[in-house]
Design an enzyme around this catalytic site. Structure first.
Site, mmCIF file in Angstrom:
data_model
loop_
_atom_site.group_PDB
_atom_site.id
_atom_site.type_symbol
_atom_site.label_atom_id
_atom_site.label_comp_id
_atom_site.label_asym_id
_atom_site.label_seq_id
_atom_site.Cartn_x
_atom_site.Cartn_y
_atom_site.Cartn_z
ATOM 1 C CB SER A 233 -0.954 -0.059 1.192
ATOM 2 O OG SER A 233 -2.039 0.813 1.006
ATOM 3 C CG ASP B 155 -6.033 -4.724 -3.577
ATOM 4 O OD1 ASP B 155 -6.265 -3.779 -2.822
ATOM 5 O OD2 ASP B 155 -4.941 -5.313 -3.636
ATOM 6 C CG HIS C 208 -5.487 -3.035 0.473
ATOM 7 N ND1 HIS C 208 -4.902 -2.660 -0.714
ATOM 8 C CD2 HIS C 208 -4.928 -2.230 1.427
ATOM 9 C CE1 HIS C 208 -4.052 -1.672 -0.495
ATOM 10 N NE2 HIS C 208 -4.029 -1.402 0.795
#
Length: 306
Positions: free
Chosen positions: A117, A257, A284
């Protein structure tokens, strides 16, 4: 045979911090036994805990793994007094912290990076600077630009029940995103596109709890949620520099995601030596939702390149 685990702190000189700063780290395996993988957690402002599953690589593939808490969170130095200070909480600060950690641990001449991320954004930027010791890059569940991220988030929000959308929009409009109603509505989004496991792994729970305890970095750089980005990161992009990444690169995301294919695509199109794997039925956090497969994919990629 048990995998050795060590932890400690390194000094991190930040003249504008107004106090001494330290970065906490944890090493799984022996740093002298091979090229270590350094994990960069997300947020910004999360903690290393939710990346603990990648430490499996130390046992499964004999790859030493380094995890750390970025400045402002977890076991590292907190700076609540810097809340809202966008001149302090910058991408450059975290690039400097990474360089400092690599040097202090003595691995700056040979290492790989896995960023998740925000950590993948940071890792990608680090790779564009072409550090001599970087041998491989893994960008996991990360956007190449926040413009693309927000476009993707908008399309996902539109799929939520209308009453949830209304609650989110109301509190964002009124500036009441710290309300419990807003947080409850966020959970609907999170359960679909952030982590689909129920119950959540304890390591992921600790990550959320840490953000509640000290949201300084997250609120300053990002904003109140994954889809309501009002901090300086809203303008972040690495697209124009992706051609500068020359090391072998692995892209990862999940079928559901929030880092949709559209936000990952520039990495694939513009990095010369690149592979891409999408985890079915994951969102995610495929490092938990598909833990064994995630470690297998990462381990096989690294074993051929470091």
């Amino acid at each position: 045979m048990a995998i050795p685990v060590t932890e400690g702190f390194v000094d991190f000189d930040v003249p504008t911090a107004g106090k001494a700063c330290k970065t906490w780290y944890k090493v799984f395996g022996d740093l002298n036994s091979g090229t270590p993988l350094v994990g960069l957690h997300g947020g910004p402002g999360a903690i290393h805990d939710y990346l603990l599953s990648i430490a499996d690589l130390a046992a499964s593939h004999s790859i030493p793994v380094v995890l750390y808490d970025q400045l402002g969170n977890g076991h590292s130095t907190h700076l609540r007094e810097k809340a809202g200070d966008t001149s302090f909480w910058t991408e450059q600060l975290f690039l400097d912290e990474l360089d400092n950690l690599l040097t202090r641990l003595g691995i700056q001449d040979s290492y790989a990076v896995l960023g998740h991320s925000w950590g993948g954004m940071l890792g990608a930027r680090h790779a564009t600077l072409q550090p001599k010791g970087l041998k491989a890059l893994i960008v996991s569940d990360s956007p190449a630009s926040m413009t693309l991220w927000l476009e993707a988030a908008g399309s996902l929000l539109a799929q939520l029940p209308q009453d949830v959308q209304d609650i989110l929009q109301k509190h964002e409009r009124d500036g009441t995103t710290d309300s419990q109603e807003y947080k409850d509505a966020m959970e609907v989004f999170n359960s679909r596109y952030v982590c689909r496991l129920d119950p959540l792994p304890e390591e992921v729970k600790r990550c959320y709890e840490s953000l509640d305890i000290d949201p300084t970095v997250y609120l300053t750089m990002n904003g109140p949620s994954e889809f309501h980005v009002i901090g300086p990161l809203k303008d972040w992009t690495v697209v124009s520099d992706l051609h500068k990444i020359t090391v072998p690169t692995l892209l990862l995301n999940g079928e559901f995601d929030e880092a949709k294919d559209s936000v990952v695509l520039p990495f694939f199109n513009l990095i010369s030596r690149v592979k891409w794997y999408t985890f079915p039925n994951a969102s995610h956090m495929p490092q938990w939702e598909a833990r064994e497969k995630y470690v297998q994919v990462v381990g096989e990629f690294l074993k051929g390149r470091v």
